[in-house]
Design an enzyme around this catalytic site. Structure first.
Site, short mmCIF file in Angstrom:
data_model
loop_
_atom_site.label_atom_id
_atom_site.label_comp_id
_atom_site.label_asym_id
_atom_site.label_seq_id
_atom_site.Cartn_x
_atom_site.Cartn_y
_atom_site.Cartn_z
N GLY D 153 -4.87 86.05 3.83
CA GLY D 153 -6.03 85.23 3.49
C GLY D 153 -7.10 85.34 4.55
O GLY D 153 -6.83 85.72 5.70
N CYS D 154 -8.32 85.01 4.19
CA CYS D 154 -9.45 85.18 5.10
C CYS D 154 -9.39 84.18 6.26
O CYS D 154 -9.54 84.56 7.42
CB CYS D 154 -10.77 85.08 4.36
SG CYS D 154 -10.95 83.58 3.36
N TYR D 155 -9.19 82.90 5.94
CA TYR D 155 -9.04 81.92 7.01
C TYR D 155 -7.81 82.25 7.85
O TYR D 155 -7.79 82.04 9.08
CB TYR D 155 -8.86 80.51 6.43
CG TYR D 155 -10.09 79.84 5.90
CD1 TYR D 155 -11.21 79.66 6.69
CD2 TYR D 155 -10.12 79.32 4.60
CE1 TYR D 155 -12.33 78.99 6.21
CE2 TYR D 155 -11.22 78.65 4.11
CZ TYR D 155 -12.33 78.47 4.92
OH TYR D 155 -13.43 77.79 4.44
#
Lengths: 344, 344, 344, 344
Positions: D153-155
């Site tokens: 995921g990006c976060y």
């Protein structure tokens, strides 16, 4: 062209167009950046001036003379403001460098016109006749032999690319043309000014320099050459709350009955060998061009007017990208070299 | 309070907080703006400095002395930077004016702390003990009699309004508090600087002054008074690509088991008589406060932490709006006067 | 007008124009908002629909019939889309309410033109002749007696306010007019659509509906009445990455030699009694009008063209603000009531 | 790796991460894009879905089965939402394709945790143990042999890259970590929703899902592996009015006295062989990473806390870029292939 990389320098490396130029040159397979300049005397690293370049280019920006520049680089890009470019071009050429000048200093053929619009006497007027105007889509064959290329203005490129095919083909009248142009804020440069502060630009839209912008005579000069008769345009620029991108909405009178389809076909034919011009059926938006060297064009006909719409990234196709096209042509490389988006 | 309008002046009228203050004062039924100042000597009309004020306020910005200001106005708002305020406050008070100072000059009780954080010796330190800190939600009863009110900082107000009820009630530990604050760009002022140019701020997000911002000691001073014990906070501000608005996301340790509902109830009770504080069940967004004098608050509890979220408009509730609350209290008017959004 | 507040309702209360209307009505000394509607059946509180209204208006949005609306309110504002307005207007009027319709349903005189541009048959065409077009700057004297006011479109108001004085005075030719208009995104409404997502609009600029926008026939109808001869305009709208604001850059041919100063003087004379029109010497920017009911105008003359520039807030002067002007006129109040920025 | 290009497909090609992935793949010297999918049945050209890709990729988006995809491509990128990925992975692998899944379906080791946070039963749980978590900076050696890579995921990537060196080295306590993260709006996807409309996001800042975001357990899982002990984080995401970019401001407790310099040195050592991580002395801004595959990191120490700041482009290093790193590793290419900014 040999396999060796060409050494290049960027004079005036701290602005937005310079940053964009360095972004392209840093990935260009045929260029080796060997010198950057600034008037600052503390020789900042380019990554401290342009944080996006960290890890991509490892050079300091130095306060170098034209002679020093010419010793380091075969080709020098000038990202200096008008006035500053003509102060160094003679020395650079004398020292054997070739020059792509992104300023306005060598764009206008007539030094009197230059003096009128830029409020400066031209100090190198004798060189104007031998300068090549660096818009490859129009003058592709003249650029390879040039020692000094005058890179076009951003509004100018947008407008010329939109109108040249229709004027060259006699589809529209050369007079009474209205160019309503809108630009992102990077076009206003990186010097701190009240008018380009975030809180002044953001959530705001305004025109400026109505009928009085310096790109107006440049547009008229080049398009008059294309049309082989005097072209006049009323040019109105606007400042838009976005970083990059120019959209020009251009209104012209058809010389004879013309459909939008026929006009788009004329554009497609004219740019058949120009890999950076995309002729669309739909309406162009600036965002589809940002970060690329594309110019997107389309035509509509409504209420008896031909409406040409043109979009490009003012920092790339409007400045740094076309400068690299010119570099490629001067050094005998394919025009697309360094532009992976089109296979270069 | 009589029916007559109170004459007011704004010293340093060219910035964003001053513009917002003038926007409120121009519609305020109890204020008559009689003087504006600038260091410029060409006496520009306020509508040329702040175009939004055209047709709302018909005054020029003049280069006036404190004495001239005090002759024209009963109350003087100082929108000058720190350092400049303390240079005029003594003369203004001596001449009989009352002062609401929007700068930091009179906020810190201890001149040594001022000198440490502002890198300036305080030239009017003797007056600090009699200055009232102008946060009506905490000090409503002390403001009416004040001659000099130190208007709070924008980050400070946001943080204090969020934490005061929980510290006063002993719900959270006074130490180890983390304040992660995010501000629109108007908080950085209107002086042209590279860092606040549109193309630097837009599409960017960055922290600055981590643990080193001047509002940190101000927050700690006021909250320590509230908690009656030393409060320490780690304050991290961020610059956000928007004009206005502060969001503070604050992490504290509960002193005893606490639910979010109980914490919100504590906030609601604390602010029962404060018309400009809205305690929400949902999460606050800055946009719902822009252009108003509201501060929106809520609380969550997660992972053993109390998370307090606070939003307000840095130019209104964080600067000009609270200044007008202070003006209202000083002049004996209802605190909401001049704020039509709450019936004032 | 009695001292009593007039009861008002907003039908279709969940969009941006409705929010702006409620923001003004909540502070209006002569209006009491008594009903809000939505098609949703869960009766959301208005503060959950429009968080900025929390603490300013305490009502739920209900699914009400026209009869129920007319029982609750003397005046009903319709913020419904075209098509939906004409479905309720007959019942509202029959039940005794007066109506200010912010949709396009009653703006065009000719139901055939309506059907052509809106792709709908008009179901209440018989009422069109008795409807008053609600642009007070042109039709101030006709509005007071109206039972049904058709509030103008946002682009329409901008264009008409810019051109009416010059057409009425015969300064410009009525044909060949080009209107290059640029609007913030709130004009596109609050229904989720791909084209108005943040990541589609932000950092983008594009034209849409070139020569094909529904406000074009509305502009031509009203301006033809003003000019007493057929007016035709080529109207090109653009979507700009900002919330609010319209800027129209309008190109017309002078009917006789005309200076910019004379043209501005003509505008100033025409609007001498219109408190919401500001005629500027400088170029208008949208930001100076945001959140206000002002329309800013100026004129330039260049390259043989008259260039009129007009800026306003599409949600206020272009929608909710003029609706409140109409409300004031219908109820016998001063036109500025509820607009503290001009003393109302 | 042979010289031949690897055939690749993108399943779910209409969103923002897919557009970014196609932008990289279109210029990638080792990839040939052979298939794109959409659930739409009208087979739109990719340039009509993503106008920026016009002239760069000439394919239609088709409604293809997993079997059809596997026939066309050796490697399939899944840009489908969670739930949709696990519905096609078994068939793709059975048909001989390798898969890089950009959704969350195969990131969490424990199907019960998946079910708790995603409110879905995992339909392919047996495959979770053999899935490789595709963060090359941590697991570079495990990716080459994988048939199925779960792209982070990006976060998650932002937080893990920031904390892994400090947890692996025992510099900070594994508990009580606060991650205050801020993301541009493209992270919220391209499906039209009220919350991601321009006029909702622009000029707004708000937190969401405080302590309740699905990336929180993913962060904890991966970092617990790194630390070899349970790590817990309180994760608070915020939505920022910009297209792209994540900034995470992370607060941790030092395990022993630690200077900022020593912490940065630990990061530099940890990432010595990771060309896409830049450890800075200054504070990172998202803009310097936009459009690149870089993650910028720094550390500060203040008020007894270690503050780690991390910035990256959520669509590139947070999604499409790391997917291409994984593609390169799977196909035996240098990790930087296709990234001209680092010489690839």
């Amino acid at each position: 062209m040999s396999d060796a990389r060409t050494t290049v320098a960027v004079h005036g490396a701290t602005g937005y167009a310079a940053r964009e130029l360095l972004t392209i040159l840093a990935r260009h397979p045929g260029a080796e950046v060997t010198a950057l300049t600034t008037r600052r005397d503390d020789a900042p690293h380019v990554a401290d001036v342009h944080p996006s370049l960290r890890g991509r280019l490892d050079l300091h920006c130095e306060n170098l003379s034209p002679q020093q520049l010419a010793e380091r680089a075969e080709i020098v890009f000038l990202c200096t403001p008008h006035g500053a470019s003509m102060a160094v071009v003679p020395a650079l050429l004398d020292a054997g460098a070739k020059v792509v000048d992104l300023s306005a200093d060598y764009r206008l053929n007539d030094p009197a016109v230059y003096a009128e619009w830029y409020k400066l006497d031209h100090v190198d007027a004798a060189r104007l006749p031998e300068t090549v105007y660096g818009l490859p889509e129009l003058l592709r064959t003249q650029i390879p032999g040039a020692r000094l290329v005058a890179n076009p203005g951003c509004y100018t490129s947008t407008t010329i690319l939109a109108l040249a095919p229709l004027l060259a083909g006699g589809y529209i009248e050369p007079t009474g043309i209205i160019v309503d142009a809108k630009s992102g804020t990077s076009g206003a440069g990186r010097n701190p000014k009240l008018g380009t502060l975030f809180c002044e630009v953001n959530e705001n839209l305004a025109a400026y320099a109505v009928g009085d912008h310096r790109h107006q005579p440049e547009i008229e000069q080049v398009l008059s050459d294309v049309a082989q008769k005097p072209v006049d345009v009323l040019f109105t620029p606007h400042l838009v709350p976005m970083d990059r991108g120019i959209l020009a909405t251009i209104y012209a009178t058809p010389a004879e009955p013309l459909t939008a389809e026929a006009a788009r076909e004329a554009l497609s034919m004219f740019y058949a060998n120009s890999p950076f011009v995309r002729v669309l059926d739909g309406l162009p938006g600036t965002k589809a061009t940002v970060g690329t060297n594309f110019c997107d064009l389309t035509v509509r006909v409504a209420k008896g007017k031909v409406v040409v719409l043109a979009a490009l990234d003012n920092l790339v196709k409007g400045a740094a990208g076309v400068a690299v096209q010119n570099f490629n042509l001067i050094t005998g490389r394919p025009e697309i070299t360094g532009f992976p988006e089109v296979g270069g």
